[in-house]
Scaffold this motif. Sequence first.
Motif, PDB file in Angstrom:
ATOM      1  N   VAL B  67       0.842  -1.205   0.000  1.00  0.00           N
ATOM      2  CA  VAL B  67       0.000   0.000   0.000  1.00  0.00           C
ATOM      3  C   VAL B  67       0.876   1.254   0.000  1.00  0.00           C
ATOM      4  O   VAL B  67       0.601   2.234  -0.697  1.00  0.00           O
ATOM      5  N   ALA B  68       1.956   1.197   0.777  1.00  0.00           N
ATOM      6  CA  ALA B  68       2.846   2.360   0.877  1.00  0.00           C
ATOM      7  C   ALA B  68       3.570   2.634  -0.440  1.00  0.00           C
ATOM      8  O   ALA B  68       4.113   3.717  -0.651  1.00  0.00           O
ATOM      9  N   GLN B  69       3.589   1.647  -1.319  1.00  0.00           N
ATOM     10  CA  GLN B  69       4.281   1.816  -2.598  1.00  0.00           C
ATOM     11  C   GLN B  69       3.319   1.905  -3.776  1.00  0.00           C
ATOM     12  O   GLN B  69       3.743   2.095  -4.910  1.00  0.00           O
ATOM     13  N   ASN B  70       2.024   1.797  -3.474  1.00  0.00           N
ATOM     14  CA  ASN B  70       1.021   1.809  -4.546  1.00  0.00           C
ATOM     15  C   ASN B  70       0.867   3.226  -5.096  1.00  0.00           C
ATOM     16  O   ASN B  70       0.418   4.129  -4.386  1.00  0.00           O
ATOM     17  N   PRO B  71       1.222   3.452  -6.351  1.00  0.00           N
ATOM     18  CA  PRO B  71       1.161   4.806  -6.908  1.00  0.00           C
ATOM     19  C   PRO B  71      -0.272   5.350  -7.012  1.00  0.00           C
ATOM     20  O   PRO B  71      -0.459   6.554  -7.176  1.00  0.00           O
ATOM     21  N   ASP B  72      -1.267   4.477  -6.887  1.00  0.00           N
ATOM     22  CA  ASP B  72      -2.656   4.929  -6.977  1.00  0.00           C
ATOM     23  C   ASP B  72      -3.245   5.324  -5.626  1.00  0.00           C
ATOM     24  O   ASP B  72      -4.425   5.655  -5.531  1.00  0.00           O
ATOM     25  N   VAL B  73      -2.441   5.232  -4.570  1.00  0.00           N
ATOM     26  CA  VAL B  73      -2.925   5.615  -3.237  1.00  0.00           C
ATOM     27  C   VAL B  73      -2.439   7.021  -2.898  1.00  0.00           C
ATOM     28  O   VAL B  73      -1.239   7.301  -2.967  1.00  0.00           O
ATOM     29  N   ASP B  74      -3.373   7.923  -2.584  1.00  0.00           N
ATOM     30  CA  ASP B  74      -3.008   9.293  -2.180  1.00  0.00           C
ATOM     31  C   ASP B  74      -2.789   9.397  -0.670  1.00  0.00           C
ATOM     32  O   ASP B  74      -1.948  10.161  -0.210  1.00  0.00           O
ATOM     33  N   VAL B  75      -3.616   8.681   0.083  1.00  0.00           N
ATOM     34  CA  VAL B  75      -3.573   8.760   1.550  1.00  0.00           C
ATOM     35  C   VAL B  75      -3.465   7.352   2.121  1.00  0.00           C
ATOM     36  O   VAL B  75      -4.318   6.501   1.831  1.00  0.00           O
ATOM     37  N   LEU B  76      -2.424   7.118   2.895  1.00  0.00           N
ATOM     38  CA  LEU B  76      -2.302   5.831   3.579  1.00  0.00           C
ATOM     39  C   LEU B  76      -2.871   5.965   4.990  1.00  0.00           C
ATOM     40  O   LEU B  76      -2.474   6.863   5.744  1.00  0.00           O
ATOM     41  N   VAL B 100      -0.567  10.753   5.313  1.00  0.00           N
ATOM     42  CA  VAL B 100      -0.811   9.652   6.243  1.00  0.00           C
ATOM     43  C   VAL B 100      -1.892  10.057   7.239  1.00  0.00           C
ATOM     44  O   VAL B 100      -1.895  11.192   7.732  1.00  0.00           O
ATOM     45  N   VAL B 101      -2.789   9.146   7.514  1.00  0.00           N
ATOM     46  CA  VAL B 101      -3.744   9.319   8.612  1.00  0.00           C
ATOM     47  C   VAL B 101      -3.546   8.147   9.557  1.00  0.00           C
ATOM     48  O   VAL B 101      -3.463   7.004   9.111  1.00  0.00           O
ATOM     49  N   THR B 102      -3.441   8.452  10.844  1.00  0.00           N
ATOM     50  CA  THR B 102      -3.178   7.377  11.800  1.00  0.00           C
ATOM     51  C   THR B 102      -3.978   7.564  13.086  1.00  0.00           C
ATOM     52  O   THR B 102      -4.274   8.695  13.483  1.00  0.00           O
ATOM     53  N   ALA B 103      -4.313   6.441  13.706  1.00  0.00           N
ATOM     54  CA  ALA B 103      -4.973   6.468  15.013  1.00  0.00           C
ATOM     55  C   ALA B 103      -3.999   6.019  16.090  1.00  0.00           C
ATOM     56  O   ALA B 103      -4.375   5.808  17.233  1.00  0.00           O
ATOM     57  N   ASN B 104      -2.732   5.932  15.739  1.00  0.00           N
ATOM     58  CA  ASN B 104      -1.729   5.239  16.548  1.00  0.00           C
ATOM     59  C   ASN B 104      -1.021   6.177  17.540  1.00  0.00           C
ATOM     60  O   ASN B 104      -0.029   6.827  17.221  1.00  0.00           O
TER      61      ASN B 104
END
Lengths: 439, 439
Positions: B67-76, B100-104
């Motif tokens: 997912v972190a390398q998927n060029p079609d993803v704008d927000v991880l 990046v959006v995180t709940a961590n």
Amino acid sequence: MTLKPVRVGICGLGTVGSGTFNVLMRNADEIARRAGRPIVIEQVAARRDNPDCDTTGVKVTADIFEVAQNPDVDVLVELIGGYDVARELVLMAIANGKHVVTANKALLAHHGKELFGYARERGLTIGFEASCGGGIPIIRAITDGLIANQIDAIYGIVNGTSNFLLTEMIQKGETYQQALAAAQESGLAEADPSLDVNGTDSAHKIAIMTALAFGTDVDFDAIPVEGIDNLDEQDVAFGRDLGYVVKLLAVAHRIGDDVTAWVRPAFISTDHPLAWVGGPFNAISVYGHATGHTLYYGRGAGGSPTASAVVADVVGIGTGVLPAVFSSTRFWPDRNTTGPQVGLDGSVSRFYVRIMAQDRPGVLASISDILGRHEISIASLRQNEQARRNELVPVVVTTHSCREPAIRDAIARIDALDTTDGSTVCMPIVEEHPEEFSN
Amino acid sequence: MTLKPVRVGICGLGTVGSGTFNVLMRNADEIARRAGRPIVIEQVAARRDNPDCDTTGVKVTADIFEVAQNPDVDVLVELIGGYDVARELVLMAIANGKHVVTANKALLAHHGKELFGYARERGLTIGFEASCGGGIPIIRAITDGLIANQIDAIYGIVNGTSNFLLTEMIQKGETYQQALAAAQESGLAEADPSLDVNGTDSAHKIAIMTALAFGTDVDFDAIPVEGIDNLDEQDVAFGRDLGYVVKLLAVAHRIGDDVTAWVRPAFISTDHPLAWVGGPFNAISVYGHATGHTLYYGRGAGGSPTASAVVADVVGIGTGVLPAVFSSTRFWPDRNTTGPQVGLDGSVSRFYVRIMAQDRPGVLASISDILGRHEISIASLRQNEQARRNELVPVVVTTHSCREPAIRDAIARIDALDTTDGSTVCMPIVEEHPEEFSN
């Protein structure tokens, strides 16, 4: 790189105006650090000096329209109140390419749709965090923090003066008039408190929040409004005996596909999440389909708390946050569809009813009979002994849930009995709104 | 004109991951309307299927780094938890140009400064509304709504599991172990609840909020942390008799120019504004120099409430609101100065002290004498009669305000008496923080 300063023109130097002036002046460094650019006061318009504000070195004018035309002002802060001149001022500011920040709920409740539309047409932003809930960032919660939610309901205590008066009546057993006199003396109520205590101010605020939260137009004049100015202290006391406190509630919620909004004094149980909100404080409960219940609490009025919201909007315009929210999201009044807005006829509630009745055989039977014929089920009934003969005695009834038109019709009939004096008091008993997770 | 969709990659399909997935899928139309552009799920990474999520038609992978390398993803969206792999994942996403959006909270409490700095360097945004307070938009309140304020203090109930357990202990008189077993059975506590009940989770959250609110670095390991896992039900009961309820508080406030942050169980009076916060709910009080007291309440955990915050951040990135806040305002951890952070030594508080002592002449005198020599003034003292001989009896003392080192030293001396068993319990009694309007 430091960005250019945001140049502010403040119109109105009353309580909120002077609060805004002082927050911006005294905390200039900290605000600049946080905002990433300085916020400077370019001009102030006030009819008279305010001894709380040291305007040395600031351009001061008596003419608010001068500010709206001043090419050195980026953001006009409208704090003059009212809605005719204020509307003109805001329109002129927008025409002259200025962003606007306002605390004026009356203006937005009446002319919000027009003003928002005009601002957007000109690529400008109106900030109005200060219009609802004073220092509580409730507008941001609805338009940004809770954006993923379908909002089911809003329950607010949004008038600090009314809440202060009710708290005094509840805690000290004072009459409305005694509480008001004390509040006026200590500056917590205006000399003419009408708009606060008759519910109008609360109605302005619920109109704005309803338009934002439900995405429907709100016809301000169609909102049923009742204030606390006719509240009798004996009802406050009877309610307390039953485990309730009285609050001036501003409520909006869905009824199927419709939305209802209203303002009136209501009883809530002492364990209701709004029951602890005392004195001049405000609180707003928002029920979203993903978050469930969220609640926002703080000082709903006063110079410095309201100034906090005004300055947040000025900073938000400076950072681009507010223009981003304002231009890209779709739930501002001017982007609403005209949705169905219903009055109280569709409402279902429990009720507190106090009837002044003669203390003789058959009276309770006739009251019970009328309620029964309206399919209103009695939850409790209390008639207190009265010392003297021939006086009317209070009969206090609480009902189970029933439809609003049924209780209204029943009371009309009770008031028509020749054993009552026709002055029956009826107040809703509002339960906590259920959380409905539709996810 | 419709903007291009925001394409989201969700890593982790546990409680919050599946909640986020479902909120985005089921409310796609409403969210698109509000955001002004569609939000689409481009890819999901999960080690195993979640029966609550219908991923038909969605690309699913077992490899989060895909997912972190998927060029079609704008927000991880990082919802895997922990802080080693999560850190690697977020760094890789940023390296590949993704917001990046995180709940961590653990990740941010430990590595926030590094991650924020790296994101900003690359012109990207990290959204973390979901890291504190679940569905409560508290991060937005601190970084946006209250931006005009110098924040004096934060008092939070920020762990839902602990608050639920305490509520059960208070209301039902249960022991900690009984309450925990029931909570685990009903899914309100994890099989291994350690991080929740030992205070670590609350400490993560207060670390994040402290860095934002006070603009100082926080050394997570220097935060004094105590959980509820050693709480004795007899102290809950004695406290209740004295008019207090016990809450796990996460607190940060200024002491002069320093900032202190701590987590521990504390007694608060039943009329304290946080006393009514029951069950799994959270509430955070923020005291600003302009607003005074504001409070934010809601569900602090759970799939759908936390998803509400995650989705708000995704939408905020889509509308440009979040990037505007993140890039222009100056109070993120990576922009903080290293400020003085003090432990509890500078704290002044009232205390509840329970001493197990022998029931014989002179014992109370020796306890009082030790307290007196530490200049600790006794507010109340209670020794209950005990039925059997030679058993130790609980002596419950409440003190007036004193310095933390004084009470600690006094207790060490009391524990050294041969008339006590050396197990003295000491908990702070926390008064409502005063509103200090410096405007």
